[in-house]
Design a protein around this motif. Sequence first.
Motif, PDB file in Angstrom:
ATOM      1  N   TYR A   1       0.852  -1.209   0.000  1.00  0.00           N
ATOM      2  CA  TYR A   1       0.000   0.000   0.000  1.00  0.00           C
ATOM      3  C   TYR A   1       0.877   1.245   0.000  1.00  0.00           C
ATOM      4  O   TYR A   1       0.650   2.185  -0.770  1.00  0.00           O
TER       5      TYR A   1
ATOM      6  N   TYR B   1     -10.228  13.873  -0.779  1.00  0.00           N
ATOM      7  CA  TYR B   1      -9.841  13.438  -2.125  1.00  0.00           C
ATOM      8  C   TYR B   1      -9.982  14.596  -3.117  1.00  0.00           C
ATOM      9  O   TYR B   1     -10.084  14.381  -4.314  1.00  0.00           O
TER      10      TYR B   1
ATOM     11  N   SER C   1      -7.944   1.447   1.455  1.00  0.00           N
ATOM     12  CA  SER C   1      -7.582   0.512   2.511  1.00  0.00           C
ATOM     13  C   SER C   1      -8.777  -0.209   3.120  1.00  0.00           C
ATOM     14  O   SER C   1      -8.586  -1.107   3.953  1.00  0.00           O
TER      15      SER C   1
HETATM   16  O1  NIG Z   1      -7.989   5.673   6.786  1.00  0.00           O
HETATM   17  N1  NIG Z   1      -4.903   6.370   6.039  1.00  0.00           N
HETATM   18  C1  NIG Z   1      -5.350   7.221   5.300  1.00  0.00           C
HETATM   19  N2  NIG Z   1      -6.595   7.260   4.850  1.00  0.00           N
HETATM   20  C2  NIG Z   1      -7.410   6.133   4.598  1.00  0.00           C
HETATM   21  C3  NIG Z   1      -7.042   5.478   3.320  1.00  0.00           C
HETATM   22  C4  NIG Z   1      -7.431   6.302   2.198  1.00  0.00           C
HETATM   23  C5  NIG Z   1      -7.131   5.704   0.871  1.00  0.00           C
HETATM   24  O2  NIG Z   1      -6.264   4.812   0.717  1.00  0.00           O
HETATM   25  O3  NIG Z   1      -7.797   6.174  -0.066  1.00  0.00           O
HETATM   26  C6  NIG Z   1      -7.454   5.224   5.792  1.00  0.00           C
HETATM   27  O4  NIG Z   1      -7.005   4.065   5.768  1.00  0.00           O
END
Ligand code: NIG
Length: 406
Positions: free
Chosen positions: A93, A143, A321
């Motif tokens: 990731y 975003y 995620s």
């Molecule tokens: O909560 N960690 C950062 N933000 C999200 C993931 C957002 C994404 O991958 O689009 C999270 O896991």
Amino acid sequence: MNKIIAIENARIARCDADWQGQLDNYTILIQSGKILWFGESLQVPQKYIANIHQRVDMNHKIITPGFIDCHTHLVYGGHRASEYGQRLQGISYAEIAQNGGGILSTVKSTRASDVQTLFDSASLRLQHWLKSGFTTIEIKSGYGLDKKNELKMLQVIAYLDKKFPIRMSPTLLAAHTLPPEFKNRPDDYINWIIDDLIPDVVRLNLAKSVDVFCEKIGFSLSQSKKLLENARASGLQIKIHAEQLSDSKGAKMAAELGAQSADHLEYLDESAIKAMQKSQTVAVLLPVAYYFLRENHVPPIELLRQYQIPIAIASDSNPGSAPITSPLLTLNMASTFFKLTHVEVIKGVTLNAAKALKLDHLTGSIEIGKEADLAIWDINDLEELCYWIGNNPCYGRYVSGEFFKN
Ligand code: NIG
Ligand code: FE
């Protein structure tokens, strides 16, 4: 006296501060959208009986407070199934993010989507929360990453709030990742959020909280701190994505600033937990991201219990995620992966989730004077809410006293 609705023959799980289990043969009286009284059916006070204009027989169904998802990213353009394909080939990731994919690829598709498109796709997802007993949801921006697109996302969240019967808690997450316009200039970006974006968001009343992704692939501890200090000074609540992939010390810093919640927390240490205890910061655990990223570092549950940190559970629904559209699955994952008891998990999506959003004066438990936000479950045992995988036993919801049947 205003008319009263009596919900009768219910088994209730109060989910208040000292709640442990369910109580049978209970009645809940609702008046003007709020819980007027609840107790054993035979004990309904005489003074209310004459004003009951509707009786609803629950036939021993279980009633909990309406569920609360206190951490989601439900509004976005496109999806990231192809990146999942890359992850299946062994790319991580974090590597995908460092190569310009990850959050940034959703930024591209979100910027390219108009308000209607974002509203329509988020509406479809939101249906699953409405059908699964949720009466409150937090949704983040993050975003857009420029003025036009962050405000566009928050506007979509405001439209969802207007259109659907669910309490909404909007969060500004402009500090989600660095946009291409500020490449190699993270400090300038943070300053821009503080000086330019937050004042507009406050003026337009589009967010209640400010969040930041404090991580090697996000923002540094000092950048996160500067943002949260300023957000707080603007009158917004503050929260943080912290200790998800590494120990960046974000949760401790945020707790010292009085954060409402610190979220993820796989790598949280004891000194941070002490700070969270002092500030009553809620630990929001996100088992779906843990699962989907195949993490193997479990948050320090035993220490959180020891220091009596309120634990909330949330879906983190997002395209990278946690692409989850079955929010009840979160409860199963929280108990399976994090070994939380069903009482802890259910409290994690009710009272403690309300605390994470500073809404516990309004909702999150069955208590006299709170909004009548209730979820009704066609189950025999409360444990079933954690047990079933992919089942939805929700019969319907009350949102501020108004009934919505599934
Ligand atoms: O909560 N960690 C950062 N933000 C999200 C993931 C957002 C994404 O991958 O689009 C999270 O896991
Ligand atoms: Fe998140």
